[in-house]
Scaffold this active site. Structure first.
Site, PDB file in Angstrom:
ATOM      1  N   ASN A  52       0.851  -1.197   0.000  1.00 35.73           N
ATOM      2  CA  ASN A  52       0.000   0.000   0.000  1.00 35.73           C
ATOM      3  C   ASN A  52       0.881   1.238   0.000  1.00 35.73           C
ATOM      4  O   ASN A  52       2.107   1.149  -0.007  1.00 35.73           O
ATOM      5  CB  ASN A  52      -0.971  -0.030   1.189  1.00 35.73           C
ATOM      6  CG  ASN A  52      -0.222  -0.086   2.505  1.00 35.73           C
ATOM      7  OD1 ASN A  52       0.525   0.815   2.845  1.00 35.73           O
ATOM      8  ND2 ASN A  52      -0.404  -1.185   3.252  1.00 35.73           N
TER       9      ASN A  52
ATOM     10  N   ASP B 216      -4.570  -9.374  13.335  1.00 33.18           N
ATOM     11  CA  ASP B 216      -4.675  -7.959  13.726  1.00 33.18           C
ATOM     12  C   ASP B 216      -3.683  -7.753  14.879  1.00 33.18           C
ATOM     13  O   ASP B 216      -3.935  -8.164  16.016  1.00 33.18           O
ATOM     14  CB  ASP B 216      -6.111  -7.623  14.154  1.00 33.18           C
ATOM     15  CG  ASP B 216      -6.273  -6.123  14.377  1.00 33.18           C
ATOM     16  OD1 ASP B 216      -5.374  -5.499  14.976  1.00 33.18           O
ATOM     17  OD2 ASP B 216      -7.307  -5.569  13.941  1.00 33.18           O
TER      18      ASP B 216
HETATM   19  O1  C5P Z   1      -8.624  -2.144  11.403  1.00 35.46           O
HETATM   20  P1  C5P Z   1      -7.828  -1.018  10.871  1.00 35.46           P
HETATM   21  O2  C5P Z   1      -6.797  -1.464   9.841  1.00 35.46           O
HETATM   22  O3  C5P Z   1      -8.588   0.158  10.398  1.00 35.46           O
HETATM   23  O4  C5P Z   1      -7.025  -0.507  12.155  1.00 35.46           O
HETATM   24  C1  C5P Z   1      -5.982   0.367  12.084  1.00 35.46           C
HETATM   25  C2  C5P Z   1      -5.086   0.197  13.307  1.00 35.46           C
HETATM   26  O5  C5P Z   1      -4.850  -1.190  13.582  1.00 35.46           O
HETATM   27  C3  C5P Z   1      -3.709   0.775  13.071  1.00 35.46           C
HETATM   28  O6  C5P Z   1      -3.204   1.181  14.331  1.00 35.46           O
HETATM   29  C4  C5P Z   1      -2.932  -0.413  12.520  1.00 35.46           C
HETATM   30  O7  C5P Z   1      -1.528  -0.261  12.711  1.00 35.46           O
HETATM   31  C5  C5P Z   1      -3.508  -1.549  13.319  1.00 35.46           C
HETATM   32  N1  C5P Z   1      -3.532  -2.839  12.619  1.00 35.46           N
HETATM   33  C6  C5P Z   1      -2.745  -3.880  13.037  1.00 35.46           C
HETATM   34  N2  C5P Z   1      -2.819  -5.109  12.404  1.00 35.46           N
HETATM   35  C7  C5P Z   1      -3.651  -5.289  11.354  1.00 35.46           C
HETATM   36  C8  C5P Z   1      -4.465  -4.221  10.910  1.00 35.46           C
HETATM   37  C9  C5P Z   1      -4.373  -3.012  11.559  1.00 35.46           C
HETATM   38  O8  C5P Z   1      -1.963  -3.704  13.988  1.00 35.46           O
HETATM   39  N3  C5P Z   1      -3.698  -6.467  10.766  1.00 35.46           N
END
Ligand code: C5P
Length: 420
Positions: A223, A328
């Site tokens: 990305n 996540d």
């Molecule tokens: O769920 P989303 O991607 O919108 O959440 C963003 C937050 O979660 C950011 O702090 C990102 O670094 C973290 N994140 C993570 N692992 C993932 C997806 C997001 O730590 N697989």
């Protein structure tokens, strides 16, 4: 560590020195030529610069160079009659927010260690009532000499900040410790010197940058995250006195000085590096007490990635990619019974406040930082909305370095005392 001279690498936005008046002391070593660039970079960072040179320094670079770059007369002589009461050593040091001696030779360091005051620069260092920082630059054997080491230890004990030296190629053709830090590194060190140490004794773990999920050995999905915000935050945490571990996805950014960097490519590797740091921090580090997830982690990876390059066949025989969800990382860290204090980031396009609050709750973190507006990726500025249990607070548009400093102050305010 990657050096700032390495081609193809970029710097994150610099911390600033707005309104600071810096006396730049230049002593007689070949690195004096780099002090000219340093004078420029200090001014670019917002400082006003008053150059003071030793007589030996003028053999390497002339005062005219510094006068032209700083727009101020340069002082060399203790008996300079241009200052009304003829007390240049008092006059120049009283106006300064800091004195930075770069390069500082072995001879000048020896003088400082003994409180000698036999030229203008040495005298104003003794007469100062502001911080003194020195950037040693000398041949490696001179640096390793027991007398130099004794003198440097004495300076540190006297509260003088010793910046560097770095290791590498030397003008004399030898290789080793003794190179002056690069001008941009010195600007950073000086700016960090003025930052309140609100995170002293803390260990901050961060993720930054994009991840890269392979399709085959030469193709992948990534990305547009540049890593600039995460690197600026790592730098700001370090400037605020924290030990910092930065788990970085693929980016060409230079590691901020003093930051331990772990390079990863995929979300799974990022997850594993974060968990390993929480489970077993490096020997000289306390367990992380803050986790800041800035990385733009890929939500999915290719389940059927090929270990051979996929071949282009005809238009009807297209590769069929299957996806699985990545872990996540933030939610997994926040769920741990020994979870550090967690900060999440979010890039929401609409209804920022409500969506941000819902994300904060879903991830189970005390603080969520939402990027306001689109297209923050790759830019040098940003605008943030901080959402915690009590509501929200806006940090208006500013450079990422400035925002990072403001965010560090917000984190430090909310952080529970150590051990609680
Ligand atoms: O769920 P989303 O991607 O919108 O959440 C963003 C937050 O979660 C950011 O702090 C990102 O670094 C973290 N994140 C993570 N692992 C993932 C997806 C997001 O730590 N697989």
């Amino acid at each position: 560590m990657r050096g700032p001279g390495t081609p193809g690498l970029c710097y994150t936005a610099r911390m600033n020195l707005d309104g600071k008046h810096i006396v730049l002391g230049v002593t007689g070593g070949v690195a004096a030529y780099k002090a000219a660039e340093l004078a420029r970079e200090l001014q670019r960072a917002g400082a006003t610069v008053q150059a003071v040179m030793t007589a030996a320094a003028t053999r390497f670079v002339t005062p005219v160079t510094f006068q032209a770059l700083t727009g101020r007369p340069v002082y060399v002589d203790q008996w300079d009659a241009r200052i009304d009461d003829n007390m240049a050593h008092i006059e120049l040091s009283r106006r300064a927010d800091a004195i930075l001696v770069a390069p500082a030779t072995a001879d000048f360091i020896a003088k400082l260690a003994h409180g000698l005051a036999d030229d203008l620069l040495a005298t104003l260092c003794v007469a100062r009532d502001c911080p003194l920082l020195v950037a040693p630059a000398m041949n490696r054997q001179m640096w390793l000499h027991p007398a130099t080491q004794r003198n440097v230890a004495q300076l540190a004990a006297d509260g003088v900040a010793v910046l560097g030296p770095a290791s590498g190629e030397q003008a004399c053709g030898e290789t080793g410790l003794g190179r002056m830090l690069e001008p941009l590194e010195l600007v950073d060190e000086l700016a960090a010197h003025f930052v309140p140490k609100a995170l002293a004794g803390r260990h901050v773990l961060l993720t930054a940058g994009p991840t890269y999920e392979p399709i085959d050995p030469v193709r992948g999905i990534t990305n547009l995250s540049s890593g600039k915000m995460g690197f600026a935050l790592a730098r700001a945490c370090s400037a605020a006195g924290a030990q910092v571990t930065l788990v970085a996805g693929p980016t060409a950014l230079v590691t901020p000085r003093g930051v331990r960097r772990i390079d990863v490519r995929t979300a799974q590797q990022m997850h594993d590096a974060v968990m390993a740091t929480l489970d077993a921090p490096a020997a000289d580090e306390p367990r992380p007490d803050v986790f800041v997830a800035v990385a733009a982690v890929a939500d999915w990876r290719v389940a059927n990635a090929s270990d051979r390059k996929l071949k282009k066949r005809d238009a009807h025989d297209l590769p069929q990619l299957e996806f699985v969800q990545n872990p996540d990382i933030l939610a997994a860290v926040a769920r741990r019974p020994d979870a550090p204090w967690c900060v999440g980031f979010a890039a929401e396009s609409e209804d920022l406040e409500a969506n941000g609050a819902a994300k904060r709750a879903a991830k189970g973190v005390p603080l969520l930082v939402a990027n306001i507006g689109h297209a923050t990726f790759g830019r040098d500025d940003n605008e943030l909305l901080l959402i915690d249990a009590h509501g929200s607070r806006r940090l208006p548009r500013a450079g990422k370095a400035e925002l990072a400093q403001a965010l560090v102050a917000e984190i430090a305010q909310r952080l529970p005392p150590r051990g609680s």
